[in-house]
Design a protein around this motif. Sequence first.
Motif, mmCIF file in Angstrom:
data_model
loop_
_atom_site.group_PDB
_atom_site.id
_atom_site.type_symbol
_atom_site.label_atom_id
_atom_site.label_comp_id
_atom_site.label_asym_id
_atom_site.label_seq_id
_atom_site.Cartn_x
_atom_site.Cartn_y
_atom_site.Cartn_z
ATOM 1 N N ALA A 36 -9.345 -42.041 -12.344
ATOM 2 C CA ALA A 36 -9.407 -42.048 -10.936
ATOM 3 C C ALA A 36 -9.044 -43.502 -10.172
ATOM 4 O O ALA A 36 -8.117 -43.429 -9.374
ATOM 5 C CB ALA A 36 -10.481 -41.433 -10.564
ATOM 6 N N VAL A 71 -10.507 -40.018 -2.817
ATOM 7 C CA VAL A 71 -10.702 -39.088 -4.051
ATOM 8 C C VAL A 71 -11.579 -37.700 -3.747
ATOM 9 O O VAL A 71 -12.590 -38.054 -3.205
ATOM 10 C CB VAL A 71 -11.265 -39.766 -5.245
ATOM 11 C CG1 VAL A 71 -11.138 -38.855 -6.398
ATOM 12 C CG2 VAL A 71 -10.009 -41.117 -5.448
ATOM 13 N N SER A 72 -10.823 -36.701 -4.039
ATOM 14 C CA SER A 72 -11.930 -35.593 -3.997
ATOM 15 C C SER A 72 -12.968 -35.654 -5.364
ATOM 16 O O SER A 72 -12.558 -35.690 -6.199
ATOM 17 C CB SER A 72 -11.318 -34.204 -4.180
ATOM 18 O OG SER A 72 -11.967 -33.173 -4.227
ATOM 19 N N ILE A 73 -14.388 -35.704 -4.888
ATOM 20 C CA ILE A 73 -15.453 -35.619 -5.870
ATOM 21 C C ILE A 73 -16.202 -34.463 -5.676
ATOM 22 O O ILE A 73 -16.651 -34.258 -4.737
ATOM 23 C CB ILE A 73 -16.222 -36.924 -5.800
ATOM 24 C CG1 ILE A 73 -15.107 -38.174 -5.641
ATOM 25 C CG2 ILE A 73 -17.224 -37.005 -6.916
ATOM 26 C CD1 ILE A 73 -14.663 -38.629 -7.046
ATOM 27 N N GLU A 118 -3.066 -39.904 -6.144
ATOM 28 C CA GLU A 118 -3.955 -39.217 -5.775
ATOM 29 C C GLU A 118 -4.814 -38.909 -7.188
ATOM 30 O O GLU A 118 -4.405 -38.927 -8.137
ATOM 31 C CB GLU A 118 -3.428 -37.837 -5.093
ATOM 32 C CG GLU A 118 -2.886 -37.864 -3.945
ATOM 33 C CD GLU A 118 -2.484 -36.753 -3.083
ATOM 34 O OE1 GLU A 118 -2.833 -35.671 -3.866
ATOM 35 O OE2 GLU A 118 -1.826 -36.783 -2.138
ATOM 36 N N GLU A 147 1.352 -33.133 -10.927
ATOM 37 C CA GLU A 147 -0.058 -32.931 -10.960
ATOM 38 C C GLU A 147 -0.510 -32.896 -12.457
ATOM 39 O O GLU A 147 0.112 -32.111 -13.150
ATOM 40 C CB GLU A 147 -0.873 -31.930 -10.336
ATOM 41 C CG GLU A 147 -2.445 -31.700 -10.393
ATOM 42 C CD GLU A 147 -2.922 -30.559 -9.364
ATOM 43 O OE1 GLU A 147 -3.370 -31.103 -8.461
ATOM 44 O OE2 GLU A 147 -2.914 -29.553 -10.023
ATOM 45 N N ALA A 198 -9.594 -28.081 -6.831
ATOM 46 C CA ALA A 198 -9.043 -29.377 -7.225
ATOM 47 C C ALA A 198 -7.648 -29.235 -7.931
ATOM 48 O O ALA A 198 -6.826 -30.264 -7.741
ATOM 49 C CB ALA A 198 -9.862 -30.127 -8.490
ATOM 50 N N GLU A 209 -14.674 -41.746 -3.772
ATOM 51 C CA GLU A 209 -14.663 -40.651 -2.725
ATOM 52 C C GLU A 209 -14.176 -41.631 -1.163
ATOM 53 O O GLU A 209 -13.502 -40.797 -0.557
ATOM 54 C CB GLU A 209 -16.032 -40.279 -2.363
ATOM 55 C CG GLU A 209 -16.123 -39.017 -1.380
ATOM 56 C CD GLU A 209 -17.565 -38.206 -1.799
ATOM 57 O OE1 GLU A 209 -17.323 -36.894 -1.532
ATOM 58 O OE2 GLU A 209 -18.523 -38.988 -1.928
ATOM 59 N N THR A 237 -4.361 -28.265 -7.233
ATOM 60 C CA THR A 237 -3.696 -27.585 -6.406
ATOM 61 C C THR A 237 -2.284 -27.238 -6.598
ATOM 62 O O THR A 237 -1.595 -26.547 -6.022
ATOM 63 C CB THR A 237 -3.593 -29.023 -5.319
ATOM 64 O OG1 THR A 237 -2.659 -29.967 -6.014
ATOM 65 C CG2 THR A 237 -4.639 -29.592 -4.884
ATOM 66 N N ARG A 255 -0.721 -37.367 -9.341
ATOM 67 C CA ARG A 255 -1.905 -36.577 -8.921
ATOM 68 C C ARG A 255 -2.717 -36.341 -10.501
ATOM 69 O O ARG A 255 -2.319 -35.895 -11.105
ATOM 70 C CB ARG A 255 -1.831 -35.520 -8.180
ATOM 71 C CG ARG A 255 -3.367 -34.737 -7.665
ATOM 72 C CD ARG A 255 -2.948 -33.692 -6.674
ATOM 73 N NE ARG A 255 -4.200 -32.782 -6.852
ATOM 74 C CZ ARG A 255 -5.183 -33.100 -6.049
ATOM 75 N NH1 ARG A 255 -5.132 -34.274 -5.190
ATOM 76 N NH2 ARG A 255 -6.212 -32.524 -5.963
ATOM 77 N N VAL A 295 -5.902 -35.182 -11.986
ATOM 78 C CA VAL A 295 -7.288 -33.936 -11.660
ATOM 79 C C VAL A 295 -8.214 -34.020 -13.016
ATOM 80 O O VAL A 295 -7.712 -33.710 -14.051
ATOM 81 C CB VAL A 295 -6.972 -32.683 -11.367
ATOM 82 C CG1 VAL A 295 -8.196 -31.703 -11.346
ATOM 83 C CG2 VAL A 295 -6.033 -32.417 -10.234
ATOM 84 N N ALA A 311 -8.667 -36.384 -8.154
ATOM 85 C CA ALA A 311 -9.793 -35.589 -8.019
ATOM 86 C C ALA A 311 -10.561 -35.490 -9.163
ATOM 87 O O ALA A 311 -10.003 -35.390 -10.375
ATOM 88 C CB ALA A 311 -9.389 -34.086 -7.451
#
Length: 212
Positions: A122, A155-157, A131, A178, A171, A151, A173, A105, A107, A133
Motif C-alpha cells: 500500500a 487508502v481504504s483500511i 490507489e 486493479e 474493496a 488511511e 471494485t 489499484r 487490494v 485498499a
Amino acid sequence: MDATVTVSAVRDVGPHTIALELESPEGFDAEPGQFVKLRGTVDGEDYARFYTLSSPDADATFEVTVGVDPDEAGPFSQYLLDLAAGDTLDISGPFGRSFYDGEPRAVVLAGGPGIGPAVGIAEAAVAGGNEAAIVYLTDAPAHEDRLDALEDAGVSIVVTDGDITDAVADAATGAEGEQIFVYGFADFVDDATAALEAASVDTDRAKFENFG
C-alpha cells in the motif's frame, strides 16, 4: 543472492510482533511482497525461515515483520527476537512472484502476519500515485501507526476479527488495472478465496502467498 546483512533497527510494531530493518546488500533488488530466507545457527543447529518484505522498497534498507508468541517461540524465533542494531544476519533471496508491480489499484487481503506485505504494498502504491485498499483479519493489530498514515493518505483500511466477506466485496471494485493480493496462512487464504468468489472476482488473476 546469498548475503550477510547488518541489522539497522529492531522495532516493536504490535503484540508479540517486531519489525527487523536490514541493510540492503549491493545488487539486492526486491519488490514489496517478495520474500527472503533468513538463516542462523543456534546452539550448533542451522535454521532457516522465510519472511515477506514489509517495506515499500529495498533501496537502502528493507524490512521484514516477525510475529512470535514469546511463550511458544522456538530457538530460531527467539534468536530473531534477541537481535539488535549492529548484529548481522544471513539472508537469501528475494523470492516470489506475488509482488506489487506498479498496478494502478492494489487490494491487499491480509491475515495475521500478512499485514507486513500489505502495508509495504500500500505504501508503494501511494508513493507511485496509485490507489490501495487493505482488508486485515486479526484480533491483535500490528503496524497500526502505518495503517493510520495510509488511511490519512486515502487508502481504504478495514481491520476486523470477524467475517471479511462484505469488506472484500467493498474493496474489490473491479476497477481497470486493479490487482488483488492475498497474504496469510492457509485458513485465511481459504476464507479470502471464498470472499473473492462471493464478490464475483476472478481468483485466477489474484496474487496469493500462502504462509503454510
